[in-house]
Design a protein around this motif. Structure first.
Motif, PDB file in Angstrom:
ATOM      1  N   GLU A  57       0.925  -1.271  -0.093  1.00  0.00           N
ATOM      2  CA  GLU A  57       0.031   0.029   0.039  1.00  0.00           C
ATOM      3  C   GLU A  57       0.806   1.133  -0.092  1.00  0.00           C
ATOM      4  O   GLU A  57       0.626   2.336  -0.627  1.00  0.00           O
ATOM      5  CB  GLU A  57      -1.033  -0.009   1.269  1.00  0.00           C
ATOM      6  CG  GLU A  57      -2.097   1.026   1.211  1.00  0.00           C
ATOM      7  CD  GLU A  57      -2.922   0.726   2.126  1.00  0.00           C
ATOM      8  OE1 GLU A  57      -4.009   0.113   1.984  1.00  0.00           O
ATOM      9  OE2 GLU A  57      -2.854   1.280   3.277  1.00  0.00           O
ATOM     10  N   HIS A 243       1.541   4.416   7.879  1.00  0.00           N
ATOM     11  CA  HIS A 243       0.027   4.393   7.468  1.00  0.00           C
ATOM     12  C   HIS A 243      -0.327   5.782   7.025  1.00  0.00           C
ATOM     13  O   HIS A 243      -0.726   6.532   8.097  1.00  0.00           O
ATOM     14  CB  HIS A 243      -0.898   3.798   8.371  1.00  0.00           C
ATOM     15  CG  HIS A 243      -2.091   3.544   7.779  1.00  0.00           C
ATOM     16  ND1 HIS A 243      -3.379   3.934   8.557  1.00  0.00           N
ATOM     17  CD2 HIS A 243      -2.752   3.087   6.654  1.00  0.00           C
ATOM     18  CE1 HIS A 243      -4.243   3.851   7.626  1.00  0.00           C
ATOM     19  NE2 HIS A 243      -4.186   3.239   6.687  1.00  0.00           N
ATOM     20  N   ASP A 247      -7.970   4.902   8.365  1.00  0.00           N
ATOM     21  CA  ASP A 247      -8.788   3.840   7.736  1.00  0.00           C
ATOM     22  C   ASP A 247     -10.206   3.904   8.749  1.00  0.00           C
ATOM     23  O   ASP A 247     -10.217   3.651  10.000  1.00  0.00           O
ATOM     24  CB  ASP A 247      -8.442   2.568   7.953  1.00  0.00           C
ATOM     25  CG  ASP A 247      -7.254   2.045   7.053  1.00  0.00           C
ATOM     26  OD1 ASP A 247      -7.256   2.767   5.852  1.00  0.00           O
ATOM     27  OD2 ASP A 247      -6.625   0.971   7.031  1.00  0.00           O
ATOM     28  N   HIS A 323     -13.577  -0.704   3.814  1.00  0.00           N
ATOM     29  CA  HIS A 323     -13.343   0.387   4.618  1.00  0.00           C
ATOM     30  C   HIS A 323     -13.179   1.716   3.525  1.00  0.00           C
ATOM     31  O   HIS A 323     -12.692   1.312   2.555  1.00  0.00           O
ATOM     32  CB  HIS A 323     -12.218   0.082   5.735  1.00  0.00           C
ATOM     33  CG  HIS A 323     -10.820  -0.075   4.772  1.00  0.00           C
ATOM     34  ND1 HIS A 323     -10.367  -1.154   4.173  1.00  0.00           N
ATOM     35  CD2 HIS A 323      -9.667   0.699   4.846  1.00  0.00           C
ATOM     36  CE1 HIS A 323      -9.018  -0.953   3.947  1.00  0.00           C
ATOM     37  NE2 HIS A 323      -8.888   0.088   4.180  1.00  0.00           N
ATOM     38  N   HIS A 325     -10.092   4.265   2.968  1.00  0.00           N
ATOM     39  CA  HIS A 325      -8.855   4.901   3.504  1.00  0.00           C
ATOM     40  C   HIS A 325      -8.725   6.384   3.001  1.00  0.00           C
ATOM     41  O   HIS A 325      -8.951   6.585   2.135  1.00  0.00           O
ATOM     42  CB  HIS A 325      -7.529   3.881   2.900  1.00  0.00           C
ATOM     43  CG  HIS A 325      -6.366   4.772   2.895  1.00  0.00           C
ATOM     44  ND1 HIS A 325      -5.457   4.369   3.684  1.00  0.00           N
ATOM     45  CD2 HIS A 325      -5.611   5.844   2.233  1.00  0.00           C
ATOM     46  CE1 HIS A 325      -4.216   4.926   3.740  1.00  0.00           C
ATOM     47  NE2 HIS A 325      -4.466   5.976   2.726  1.00  0.00           N
TER      48      HIS A 325
END
Ligand SMILES: [Zn+2]
Length: 390
Positions: A57, A243, A247, A323, A325
């Motif tokens: 990701e 990250h 999320d 979900h 992001h």
């Protein structure tokens, strides 16, 4: 391929043999995917396929227009590649002990320095900051912080300005985003103060919050399944993890609203992020919505208002369940969306106000000392890792 700027010779001592390495600085092309980059440079795709979901990701975080570096040996073989994915973290491709390519995420090192600037008005607040420091980021950040609360028309020559802030420094040069903590602008000798309190909000002396650029949550107040992490060493995995968004767990098909007014700047598939919409907003902000099951009715170039539906929650790309992001970028750098999403715009009261008053007292003292010290501003050269695209 746009070929590039800076060539250096570096001598690296490997096993007592001197190797001459050449560093190239390149610019990541618009529309280029990480896999395409590997292919183009004959680096095995397996180094990508062997990554786990989170790391895959992250490779979708490479921003078109960003500067990255390739280090080659005398036979033009790639020894190392460094691609920044945020102000804090970069993708590093290197050769391991068996001379095979490997991939890891390494921190970008910089120092944070607390500093200040004071000067007397000559032309205008904005122009004088540029003339004194060459730092246009500081000039726009200051005007944005005041958010139109000052009427500058009464301003006289020799009115004073003080800015208390912190900035990052990399390789001796100013780098990345900066953080204004407090400031004072005089208009006809009357001081107007602002103070940062909490994550990202400015207040005047009385504790009233200044109206700043704010966003709404794209899926309402639902459960956060994974928070923002700018890049920290993971003690169990023994590697750097990041990250670059939040999320939100939400059922498939939940409408996703534009967090702010802007223009659709991307609609399509992005590596591990699946179906992605990006919206470019004013003041250097950009938002990203990933893993969508379906797009809304807007195409690239369309304008959207805050709250309009740009897509629907899904699980496309690398995702274990439905979900959203939600990514937030300021000047092409990922920031924590929670720091600019609207919560309340109120005056501080009670205990909070008492705490705030102490902060204000400290800053006003500091500003007084800065005015007395009269330090001459330094002209800075900035280290721009992120280039502005036309
Ligand atoms: Zn995510």
């Amino acid at each position: 391929m746009r070929k590039i700027i800076l060539i250096l010779s570096i001598f690296l001592s490997v096993n007592l043999i001197s190797k001459e390495l050449k560093m190239e600085e390149l610019i990541w092309e618009r529309g280029e995917s990480f896999l395409f980059f590997l292919q183009k440079n004959q680096i095995p795709l397996s180094i990508y396929h062997n990554l786990d979901k989170e790391d895959k990701e992250l490779t979708a975080e490479i921003i078109a227009g960003i500067k990255y570096q390739i280090l080659r040996d005398e036979n033009e073989n790639i020894e190392q590649v460094l691609i920044p994915i945020s102000e804090d973290l970069q993708i590093q491709i290197y050769k391991d002990l068996e001379d095979k390519y490997a991939i890891t995420f390494t921190p970008i090192s910089y120092k944070i320095e607390n500093t200040n600037l004071t000067f007397k008005i000559n032309k205008s607040v904005y122009q004088d900051i540029i003339d004194n420091t060459q730092n246009s980021k500081l000039a726009s950040a200051l005007l944005r912080a005041y958010a139109g609360t000052i009427n500058y028309t009464g301003m006289k020559k020799d009115d004073k300005v003080v800015i208390v802030y912190s900035q990052k420094r990399r390789l001796g040069r100013v780098y990345g985003d900066l953080n204004i903590k407090s400031a004072m602008i005089e208009v006809n000798k009357k001081p107007y103060y602002i103070f940062k309190y909490g994550d990202n909000d400015f207040y005047d002396e009385s504790g009233k919050q200044l109206e700043s650029y704010t966003f709404i949550l794209p899926v309402g107040n639902v459960r956060i399944s994974s928070p923002f992490n700018p890049g920290r060493f993971h003690p169990i995995l023994k590697k750097y993890r990041a990250h670059l968004g939040i999320d939100y767990a939400a059922p498939k098909g939940t409408p996703i609203k534009a967090a702010g007014a802007g223009k659709i700047s991307f609609r399509g598939v992005k590596n591990g992020y699946g179906n992605v919409i990006q919206i470019t907003h004013s003041s250097g902000y950009m938002t990203l919505y990933a893993h969508m099951s379906k797009f809304g009715n807007y195409k690239i170039g369309d304008s959207v208002k805050q709250g309009q539906i740009v897509g629907y929650v899904g699980s496309t790309g690398l995702s274990t369940g439905p979900h959203l992001h939600f990514g937030m970028y300021k000047n092409n750098t990922a920031i924590n969306p929670a720091s600019v999403v609207r919560i309340t715009k109120d005056a501080l009261t009670g205990k909070e106000k008492q705490k705030f008053d102490l902060v204000v007292k400290d800053y006003i003292n500091e500003i007084k000392h800065i005015l007395e010290a009269k330090v001459t501003p330094i002209k800075e050269e900035s280290f721009e890792n992120i280039v502005e695209l036309n």
